[in-house]
Motif scaffolding. Structure first.
Motif, PDB file in Angstrom:
ATOM      1  N   ALA A  86      68.151  45.770  30.853  1.00  0.00           N
ATOM      2  CA  ALA A  86      68.493  46.083  32.245  1.00  0.00           C
ATOM      3  C   ALA A  86      69.399  47.302  32.371  1.00  0.00           C
ATOM      4  N   GLY A  87      70.360  47.455  31.464  1.00  0.00           N
ATOM      5  CA  GLY A  87      71.368  48.494  31.626  1.00  0.00           C
ATOM      6  C   GLY A  87      71.459  49.510  30.519  1.00  0.00           C
ATOM      7  N   GLY A  88      70.533  49.457  29.561  1.00  0.00           N
ATOM      8  CA  GLY A  88      70.583  50.419  28.469  1.00  0.00           C
ATOM      9  C   GLY A  88      71.845  50.281  27.649  1.00  0.00           C
ATOM     10  N   SER A  89      72.502  51.394  27.400  1.00  0.00           N
ATOM     11  CA  SER A  89      73.648  51.398  26.481  1.00  0.00           C
ATOM     12  C   SER A  89      74.904  50.752  27.049  1.00  0.00           C
ATOM     13  N   THR A  90      74.900  50.335  28.322  1.00  0.00           N
ATOM     14  CA  THR A  90      76.078  49.639  28.859  1.00  0.00           C
ATOM     15  C   THR A  90      76.417  48.421  28.020  1.00  0.00           C
ATOM     16  N   ALA A  91      75.394  47.625  27.697  1.00  0.00           N
ATOM     17  CA  ALA A  91      75.622  46.385  26.967  1.00  0.00           C
ATOM     18  C   ALA A  91      76.073  46.616  25.529  1.00  0.00           C
ATOM     19  N   LEU A  92      75.858  47.829  25.005  1.00  0.00           N
ATOM     20  CA  LEU A  92      76.323  48.098  23.645  1.00  0.00           C
ATOM     21  C   LEU A  92      77.842  48.042  23.564  1.00  0.00           C
ATOM     22  N   TRP A  93      78.515  48.189  24.703  1.00  0.00           N
ATOM     23  CA  TRP A  93      79.974  48.056  24.715  1.00  0.00           C
ATOM     24  C   TRP A  93      80.407  46.616  24.447  1.00  0.00           C
ATOM     25  N   VAL A 209      69.099  37.395   8.669  1.00  0.00           N
ATOM     26  CA  VAL A 209      67.849  37.859   8.046  1.00  0.00           C
ATOM     27  C   VAL A 209      66.826  38.212   9.120  1.00  0.00           C
ATOM     28  N   GLY A 210      66.675  37.324  10.101  1.00  0.00           N
ATOM     29  CA  GLY A 210      65.698  37.555  11.163  1.00  0.00           C
ATOM     30  C   GLY A 210      66.018  38.777  11.998  1.00  0.00           C
ATOM     31  N   ALA A 211      67.294  39.014  12.278  1.00  0.00           N
ATOM     32  CA  ALA A 211      67.688  40.165  13.094  1.00  0.00           C
ATOM     33  C   ALA A 211      67.327  41.475  12.412  1.00  0.00           C
ATOM     34  N   VAL A 212      67.525  41.535  11.108  1.00  0.00           N
ATOM     35  CA  VAL A 212      67.180  42.759  10.359  1.00  0.00           C
ATOM     36  C   VAL A 212      65.674  42.998  10.401  1.00  0.00           C
ATOM     37  N   LEU A 213      64.895  41.938  10.210  1.00  0.00           N
ATOM     38  CA  LEU A 213      63.436  42.078  10.248  1.00  0.00           C
ATOM     39  C   LEU A 213      62.963  42.539  11.630  1.00  0.00           C
ATOM     40  N   VAL A 214      63.482  41.900  12.679  1.00  0.00           N
ATOM     41  CA  VAL A 214      63.064  42.249  14.039  1.00  0.00           C
ATOM     42  C   VAL A 214      63.470  43.673  14.382  1.00  0.00           C
ATOM     43  N   PHE A 215      64.614  44.117  13.900  1.00  0.00           N
ATOM     44  CA  PHE A 215      65.064  45.476  14.167  1.00  0.00           C
ATOM     45  C   PHE A 215      64.018  46.493  13.722  1.00  0.00           C
ATOM     46  N   ALA A 308      69.245  42.305  19.489  1.00  0.00           N
ATOM     47  CA  ALA A 308      69.380  42.581  20.922  1.00  0.00           C
ATOM     48  C   ALA A 308      69.243  44.070  21.213  1.00  0.00           C
ATOM     49  N   PHE A 309      69.894  44.876  20.401  1.00  0.00           N
ATOM     50  CA  PHE A 309      69.883  46.328  20.580  1.00  0.00           C
ATOM     51  C   PHE A 309      68.462  46.884  20.510  1.00  0.00           C
ATOM     52  N   SER A 310      67.729  46.508  19.469  1.00  0.00           N
ATOM     53  CA  SER A 310      66.403  47.101  19.246  1.00  0.00           C
ATOM     54  C   SER A 310      65.355  46.566  20.207  1.00  0.00           C
ATOM     55  N   THR A 311      65.339  45.265  20.444  1.00  0.00           N
ATOM     56  CA  THR A 311      64.308  44.713  21.332  1.00  0.00           C
ATOM     57  C   THR A 311      64.518  45.140  22.769  1.00  0.00           C
ATOM     58  N   GLY A 312      65.759  45.144  23.229  1.00  0.00           N
ATOM     59  CA  GLY A 312      66.029  45.542  24.607  1.00  0.00           C
ATOM     60  C   GLY A 312      65.632  46.976  24.890  1.00  0.00           C
ATOM     61  N   LEU A 313      66.061  47.908  24.024  1.00  0.00           N
ATOM     62  CA  LEU A 313      65.754  49.324  24.236  1.00  0.00           C
ATOM     63  C   LEU A 313      64.274  49.619  24.015  1.00  0.00           C
ATOM     64  N   SER A 314      63.684  49.021  22.992  1.00  0.00           N
ATOM     65  CA  SER A 314      62.283  49.306  22.691  1.00  0.00           C
ATOM     66  C   SER A 314      61.363  48.806  23.801  1.00  0.00           C
ATOM     67  N   MET A 315      61.610  47.593  24.288  1.00  0.00           N
ATOM     68  CA  MET A 315      60.783  47.057  25.362  1.00  0.00           C
ATOM     69  C   MET A 315      60.930  47.884  26.635  1.00  0.00           C
ATOM     70  N   ARG A 316      62.147  48.268  26.976  1.00  0.00           N
ATOM     71  CA  ARG A 316      62.347  49.080  28.186  1.00  0.00           C
ATOM     72  C   ARG A 316      61.637  50.433  28.026  1.00  0.00           C
ATOM     73  N   SER A 317      61.712  51.005  26.845  1.00  0.00           N
ATOM     74  CA  SER A 317      61.063  52.283  26.580  1.00  0.00           C
ATOM     75  C   SER A 317      59.560  52.193  26.789  1.00  0.00           C
TER      76      SER A 317
END
Length: 531
Positions: A86-93, A209-215, A308-317
């Motif tokens: 929803a907010g891009g890099s805002t949530a990275l904070w 382990v799962g987070a690294v794979l999904v990334f 969270a970082f990779s799936t959120g940005l990739s899906m929005r992209s």
């Protein structure tokens, strides 16, 4: 979000039902493992101490991974992708600063809370605050803050659970909510904190382990970080700006900046006000194993946040590029990506870990909330339950009340998972951080400072977070709009939890300075604070 013309021509993506046998196998196996650990925990539980703090029996890795996983849980795997989408890099904070919170919490509280557990018979956070301030009012307010915060945070996990139950077992979301809540209640009543800790440990490793794979799958799906960034910048440059785009275009750039900085304060400093993290220190086998807990927990959280970082940005992209359809709800971005765009084995691993994460984290919330009802509030009013077995049974009965209440919050509320999570976190931070983190490090802190801080922190959160939402639900939209308008004019862009936290700190310091005459710190607690 405003979809591009290419994306809008596609039907909205609903949360899919897994068609891979691995998802069903892993999900069912994890559910059985979780319930088996619950039964094992029941056999290990003979007293309230066993039920609430595992009899001070856990070691370094279990403590650290448990601490990280109760903070990440359903918020990180469902609410996190939602907020980043929803907010891009805002949530990275949130995700890139929260690890600082583990370091801060360990420095200011770990050793002191563990020693406190040896000096006095403390099982809950409110027990510890009573010992520090020698005040039933502080005990009662701490217990009340825990109960209210637990309901909001437990609702976060139940809101995530309904989507996971839908994805794994193919049942209706509403049915998933009630069935999941029932299983959670059974698990929590059986195993207590012993079961929760060991489930946390197992699922924490799986999450990492799962987070690294999904990334890697998510970055590849988006065509690499360069392509993801280009798509996002073309749609809205704010999505990849330092402060993100949450609230845009309606919000001003100043509001977005204040939102990002506010989350940085809330999720770094506010970590030391989270009772489900603080009370973990009571469980440590000894002081030595606390040494490496903070870096292990911080690194584990950072690595798990890659999902969270990779799936959120990739899906929005990909949505902005018109390659995939817009999700029906931002809340399903994480489960949707895992189910649709990763192999069945990975999807099964991730969703099973998420299921366990929600169960074990919810168990932690239920235990501290139930203890506040059965132990903290009665003692604050001078009506302590003296029989340990009776207290244990009352604690288990309180689990039912909290589960039912939180389930109804999810059923009747339209709030997104990520927003519910930030509300619960902010409530805990404001009501507890000054009282616990500052109070255990400043001898000049007084009971009146603690009382003012707890009341002020809770009041700001309730007035500006809870009241508008309740007003909306009962049809008093004029009241909701008036309160939100007042808040927006006073505190542009700042999350309510941050304002509440800052107000509580000021009240704590001013109140303590004004009432130091005649106040004292118990001798053993004063000696503890000097170590």
């Amino acid at each position: 979000m405003t979809p591009t013309p290419g994306a809008s021509s596609l039907p909205l993506q609903e949360i899919p039902i897994a068609d891979s046998p691995y998802v069903l196998i892993f999900g069912t196996a994890y559910m059985l493992i979780v319930l088996a650990i619950g039964v094992w925990g029941y056999l290990q539980t003979d007293s309230t101490s066993d039920f609430l703090i595992t009899g001070k029996s856990i070691g370094t890795w279990v403590l650290a991974l448990t601490a990280f996983s109760v903070i990440q849980s359903g918020f990180g795997f469902v609410g996190g992708p939602e907020l980043i989408y929803a907010g891009g890099s805002t949530a990275l904070w949130i995700f890139f600063t929260a690890p600082i919170g583990f370091l801060l919490t360990w420095v200011v509280l770990a050793k002191r809370m563990r020693i406190l557990a040896d000096l006095r018979n403390v099982l809950t956070l409110a027990d510890g605050m009573y010992v520090r301030y020698e005040s039933d009012a502080v005990r009662g307010l701490t217990g009340l803050a825990v109960i209210v915060g637990v309901i909001a945070y437990l609702a976060t996990n139940l809101a995530a659970l309904q989507y996971v139950m839908r994805a794994i077992f193919g049942i209706d979301v509403t049915v998933g909510l009630f069935v999941g809540a029932l299983i959670l209640l059974l698990y929590s009543m059986l195993g207590g904190m012993i079961a929760g800790v060991w489930t946390d440990f197992v699922q924490a490793i799986t999450m990492i382990v799962g987070a690294v794979l999904v990334f890697f799958f998510a970055v590849s799906f988006g065509g690499g970080m360069e392509n993801i960034s280009r798509n996002l910048a073309s749609a809205d440059p704010a999505l990849i700006s330092p402060f993100g785009a949450l609230g845009a275009p309606e919000a001003s750039s100043a509001a977005v900046i204040f939102t990002a900085l506010g989350w940085w304060i809330l999720f770094s400093v506010g970590s030391a006000g989270q009772p489900h993290l603080i009370t973990k220190f009571y469980m440590s086998r000894n002081l030595k194993i606390l040494r490496w807990g903070a870096p292990i927990a911080a690194v584990s959280y950072a690595v798990s946040s890659l999902l969270a970082f990779s799936t959120g940005l990739s899906m929005r992209s990909m949505v902005e590029a018109g390659t995939v359809a817009e999700p029906a709800s931002a809340s399903i971005v994480g489960p949707l990506f895992v189910l649709e765009y990763t192999p069945g084995v990975v999807a099964g691993l991730i969703l099973a870990a998420l299921l366990a994460a929600i169960m074990s984290t919810s168990d932690s919330f239920l235990n501290i909330g139930a203890a506040a009802i059965s132990r903290d509030l009665p003692r604050a009013f001078g009506s302590a339950i003296e029989d340990d077995r009776v207290e244990l049974r009352v604690t288990q009965a309180a689990l039912v009340f909290l589960t039912v209440t939180s389930t109804l919050v999810v059923f009747y509320s339209s709030e997104l998972v990520g927003i519910l999570g930030t509300i619960g976190w902010g409530f805990f931070a404001a009501a507890i951080f000054p009282v616990a983190a500052l109070g255990m490090n400043w001898k000049g802190a007084t009971k009146w400072g603690a009382i003012l801080a707890a009341v002020g922190g809770m009041a700001v959160n309730l007035l500006f977070s809870a009241v508008p939402r309740i007003a909306d639900e009962i049809g008093l939209s004029w009241l909701s709009e008036a309160i939100r308008g007042l808040y927006g004019s006073l505190f542009v862009g700042l999350p309510v939890g941050v304002v509440a936290l800052l107000v509580a700190i000021v009240l704590f310091v001013v109140g303590s300075l004004a009432t130091q005459s005649g106040s004292r710190v118990p001798a053993d607690i004063a000696a503890l604070m000097e170590r």
